[in-house]
Design a protein around this motif. Structure first.
Motif, PDB file in Angstrom:
ATOM      1  N   LEU A 244       0.824  -1.208   0.000  1.00 25.08           N
ATOM      2  CA  LEU A 244       0.000   0.000   0.000  1.00 25.08           C
ATOM      3  C   LEU A 244       0.856   1.254   0.000  1.00 25.08           C
ATOM      4  N   ASP A 245       2.012   1.183   0.649  1.00 24.27           N
ATOM      5  CA  ASP A 245       2.922   2.319   0.650  1.00 24.27           C
ATOM      6  C   ASP A 245       3.486   2.550  -0.747  1.00 24.27           C
ATOM      7  N   LEU A 246       3.820   1.478  -1.453  1.00 22.17           N
ATOM      8  CA  LEU A 246       4.331   1.601  -2.812  1.00 22.17           C
ATOM      9  C   LEU A 246       3.271   2.170  -3.750  1.00 22.17           C
ATOM     10  N   VAL A 247       2.046   1.686  -3.622  1.00 21.09           N
ATOM     11  CA  VAL A 247       0.944   2.209  -4.439  1.00 21.09           C
ATOM     12  C   VAL A 247       0.765   3.707  -4.195  1.00 21.09           C
ATOM     13  N   ARG A 248       0.850   4.115  -2.945  1.00 14.13           N
ATOM     14  CA  ARG A 248       0.716   5.540  -2.614  1.00 14.13           C
ATOM     15  C   ARG A 248       1.796   6.362  -3.302  1.00 14.13           C
ATOM     16  N   LYS A 249       3.043   5.888  -3.270  1.00 11.40           N
ATOM     17  CA  LYS A 249       4.152   6.626  -3.895  1.00 11.40           C
ATOM     18  C   LYS A 249       3.944   6.752  -5.402  1.00 11.40           C
ATOM     19  N   ARG A 250       3.509   5.675  -6.051  1.00  6.30           N
ATOM     20  CA  ARG A 250       3.286   5.730  -7.497  1.00  6.30           C
ATOM     21  C   ARG A 250       2.190   6.748  -7.845  1.00  6.30           C
ATOM     22  N   ASN A 265       9.885   6.898 -17.071  1.00  6.24           N
ATOM     23  CA  ASN A 265       8.978   5.900 -17.638  1.00  6.24           C
ATOM     24  C   ASN A 265       7.959   5.392 -16.619  1.00  6.24           C
ATOM     25  N   ILE A 266       7.623   6.211 -15.639  1.00  6.57           N
ATOM     26  CA  ILE A 266       6.596   5.819 -14.665  1.00  6.57           C
ATOM     27  C   ILE A 266       5.257   5.707 -15.395  1.00  6.57           C
ATOM     28  N   PRO A 267       4.595   4.550 -15.343  1.00  2.00           N
ATOM     29  CA  PRO A 267       3.328   4.385 -16.061  1.00  2.00           C
ATOM     30  C   PRO A 267       2.245   5.318 -15.534  1.00  2.00           C
ATOM     31  N   GLU A 268       1.248   5.527 -16.370  1.00  3.37           N
ATOM     32  CA  GLU A 268       0.066   6.278 -15.925  1.00  3.37           C
ATOM     33  C   GLU A 268      -0.930   5.279 -15.360  1.00  3.37           C
ATOM     34  N   TYR A 269      -1.316   5.505 -14.115  1.00  2.00           N
ATOM     35  CA  TYR A 269      -2.222   4.577 -13.442  1.00  2.00           C
ATOM     36  C   TYR A 269      -3.626   5.165 -13.379  1.00  2.00           C
ATOM     37  N   LYS A 270      -4.606   4.314 -13.658  1.00  2.00           N
ATOM     38  CA  LYS A 270      -6.005   4.725 -13.614  1.00  2.00           C
ATOM     39  C   LYS A 270      -6.782   3.792 -12.705  1.00  2.00           C
ATOM     40  N   GLY A 271      -7.903   4.269 -12.213  1.00  2.00           N
ATOM     41  CA  GLY A 271      -8.739   3.429 -11.359  1.00  2.00           C
ATOM     42  C   GLY A 271      -8.405   3.528  -9.891  1.00  2.00           C
ATOM     43  N   GLY A 272      -7.723   4.611  -9.495  1.00  2.00           N
ATOM     44  CA  GLY A 272      -7.426   4.812  -8.074  1.00  2.00           C
ATOM     45  C   GLY A 272      -6.442   3.793  -7.542  1.00  2.00           C
ATOM     46  N   ALA A 273      -6.510   3.576  -6.227  1.00  2.00           N
ATOM     47  CA  ALA A 273      -5.563   2.672  -5.566  1.00  2.00           C
ATOM     48  C   ALA A 273      -5.730   1.236  -6.049  1.00  2.00           C
ATOM     49  N   GLY A 275      -6.975   0.194  -8.967  1.00  2.00           N
ATOM     50  CA  GLY A 275      -6.491   0.102 -10.342  1.00  2.00           C
ATOM     51  C   GLY A 275      -4.972   0.108 -10.408  1.00  2.00           C
ATOM     52  N   THR A 276      -4.345   0.936  -9.590  1.00  2.03           N
ATOM     53  CA  THR A 276      -2.881   0.996  -9.554  1.00  2.03           C
ATOM     54  C   THR A 276      -2.307  -0.325  -9.071  1.00  2.03           C
ATOM     55  N   PHE A 277      -2.909  -0.861  -8.034  1.00  2.00           N
ATOM     56  CA  PHE A 277      -2.471  -2.153  -7.494  1.00  2.00           C
ATOM     57  C   PHE A 277      -2.543  -3.245  -8.570  1.00  2.00           C
ATOM     58  N   ARG A 278      -3.643  -3.290  -9.284  1.00  2.00           N
ATOM     59  CA  ARG A 278      -3.818  -4.322 -10.315  1.00  2.00           C
ATOM     60  C   ARG A 278      -2.837  -4.131 -11.461  1.00  2.00           C
ATOM     61  N   THR A 279      -2.604  -2.882 -11.858  1.00  2.00           N
ATOM     62  CA  THR A 279      -1.681  -2.613 -12.965  1.00  2.00           C
ATOM     63  C   THR A 279      -0.263  -3.037 -12.607  1.00  2.00           C
ATOM     64  N   ILE A 280       0.177  -2.711 -11.404  1.00  2.00           N
ATOM     65  CA  ILE A 280       1.523  -3.096 -10.968  1.00  2.00           C
ATOM     66  C   ILE A 280       1.639  -4.610 -10.907  1.00  2.00           C
ATOM     67  N   LEU A 281       0.611  -5.250 -10.376  1.00  3.23           N
ATOM     68  CA  LEU A 281       0.629  -6.712 -10.260  1.00  3.23           C
ATOM     69  C   LEU A 281       0.666  -7.363 -11.640  1.00  3.23           C
ATOM     70  N   ARG A 282      -0.064  -6.801 -12.604  1.00  2.00           N
ATOM     71  CA  ARG A 282      -0.115  -7.368 -13.952  1.00  2.00           C
ATOM     72  C   ARG A 282       1.182  -7.126 -14.729  1.00  2.00           C
ATOM     73  N   MET A 283       1.758  -5.922 -14.601  1.00  2.00           N
ATOM     74  CA  MET A 283       2.925  -5.562 -15.395  1.00  2.00           C
ATOM     75  C   MET A 283       4.252  -5.961 -14.744  1.00  2.00           C
ATOM     76  N   GLU A 284       4.298  -6.019 -13.423  1.00  2.00           N
ATOM     77  CA  GLU A 284       5.564  -6.253 -12.733  1.00  2.00           C
ATOM     78  C   GLU A 284       5.557  -7.484 -11.839  1.00  2.00           C
ATOM     79  N   GLY A 285       4.378  -8.067 -11.674  1.00  4.05           N
ATOM     80  CA  GLY A 285       4.284  -9.245 -10.827  1.00  4.05           C
ATOM     81  C   GLY A 285       4.292  -8.877  -9.348  1.00  4.05           C
ATOM     82  N   MET A 286       4.257  -9.897  -8.507  1.00  7.09           N
ATOM     83  CA  MET A 286       4.213  -9.681  -7.065  1.00  7.09           C
ATOM     84  C   MET A 286       5.443  -8.921  -6.563  1.00  7.09           C
ATOM     85  N   ARG A 287       6.598  -9.181  -7.168  1.00  4.00           N
ATOM     86  CA  ARG A 287       7.813  -8.506  -6.724  1.00  4.00           C
ATOM     87  C   ARG A 287       7.727  -6.998  -6.940  1.00  4.00           C
ATOM     88  N   GLY A 288       6.912  -6.583  -7.920  1.00  2.00           N
ATOM     89  CA  GLY A 288       6.761  -5.155  -8.170  1.00  2.00           C
ATOM     90  C   GLY A 288       6.126  -4.415  -7.009  1.00  2.00           C
TER      91      GLY A 288
END
Length: 329
Positions: A244-250, A265-273, A275-288
């Motif tokens: 949650l802290d990482l999502v907040r920073k992004r 190259n920070i992606p543009e995140y949509k859908g609030g927290a 949506g951001t969580f899902r995008t990071i999980l999809r593009m970078e995996g759990m380690r992201g």
């Protein structure tokens, strides 16, 4: 036997003003000590990929996207080499204001909530762990909401390099954010911020108040039992709530200046927290979701230890000042 003699917890001691001053002092000193680790943590959290990612893009894409950091020490060395030693204290002015105000609000709310709960519930009817969790969560949520614009400013200053600086100074940053993003711009990511701090502070104080009576009396060669209790509590709580802290920073670096920070190259995140969580999980995996966790834990240990150690000694100092003042008058 007085509460102090019986080893009663920090939330019963000192007047409201003394608690506020002690909390502010603890935040001020703690922030300065851990500032370099905080800058490193933010840089790693904002990095959408690292050198260890198997699908890393070409060298040209790396350069276009900004520096690629790997590890705490290497990141620190990179910042010093390219931005100088002051680069490790970027964003320190809003961060100092943040830590002072945050600690003051946090400890004051914590103590006030404790007194309220004890007035509502009969003595010893509410378990110690439950009381500490509620008080810690309330204090953390209140402090986060009140000081959030300073947190956002701290993140943005720490994220910018020396070339093509986004904000030349704090005053210009405030004016520019208000002009381009409105009042809401100062509160980007507040949702995950509060969502993170409630369980974090609740768990922290619950762990701390449980461990303090056991570890407090220990006479350790390089630390106090109180500092060790604060360290263990902070590390445990931080690990659980880190995504949650990482999502907040992004989210904090979204907006019209998103492509002008060190990581371009920070992606543009949509859908609030969510949506951001899902995008990071999809593009970078759990380690992201755990980028920067190591340095965050390294930072959490000295930060919490210094904060709690300084707080209790500052409180004793202010109580002594009050006592001498009352005797004189």
């Amino acid at each position: 036997m007085s509460p102090k003699d019986s080893g009663d917890s920090l939330k019963d001691e000192g007047s409201r003003l003394q608690v506020t001053l002690a909390g502010a002092t603890a935040g001020l000193i703690s922030r300065f000590v851990i500032a370099p680790l905080d800058v490193v943590k933010i840089r790693l959290q904002l990095q959408p990929h690292s050198l260890s990612d198997p699908l890393l893009s070409s060298r040209l894409d790396q350069l276009r996207g900004g520096p690629i950091y790997k590890g705490t020490l290497r990141t620190m060395q990179h910042i010093v080499r390219h931005e100088g030693l002051p680069g490790l204290w970027k964003g320190n002015v809003p961060a100092e204001l943040l830590y002072v105000c945050y600690s003051a609000v946090q400890f004051t709310t914590y103590r006030t909530t404790t007194q309220l709960l004890r007035a509502v519930f009969e003595q010893d009817s509410l378990p110690q762990a439950a009381e500490s969790f509620v008080c810690g969560a309330t204090g953390g949520a209140a402090a986060t909401a009140v000081t959030y614009p300073l947190d956002l400013l701290r993140t943005r200053f720490a994220a910018q390099g020396n070339d093509d600086r986004v904000y030349p100074n704090l005053r210009r940053a405030i004016r520019q954010i208000y002009r381009d993003e409105g009042l809401r711009g100062f509160f980007r990511g507040l949702g995950p911020g509060v969502a993170q701090i409630v369980p974090y502070m609740g768990c922290f104080f619950a762990f701390y108040e449980t461990l303090r009576p056991v570890l407090g009396p220990l006479d350790l060669p390089f630390s106090s039992g109180t500092a060790v209790a604060g360290t263990i509590a902070s590390v445990a709580a931080k690990t659980v709530t880190f995504p949650l802290d990482l999502v907040r920073k992004r989210i904090q670096v979204q907006g019209p200046t998103r492509g002008r920070y060190v990581h371009k190259n920070i992606p543009e995140y949509k859908g609030g927290a969510v949506g951001t969580f899902r995008t990071i999980l999809r593009m970078e995996g759990m380690r992201g979701l755990y980028r920067g966790l190591t340095v965050s834990l390294v930072k959490a240990a000295p930060a919490s230890a210094v904060t709690m150690w300084t707080y209790e000694r500052a409180l004793r100092f202010y109580e002594g000042v009050w006592e001498r003042f009352e005797l004189r008058w």
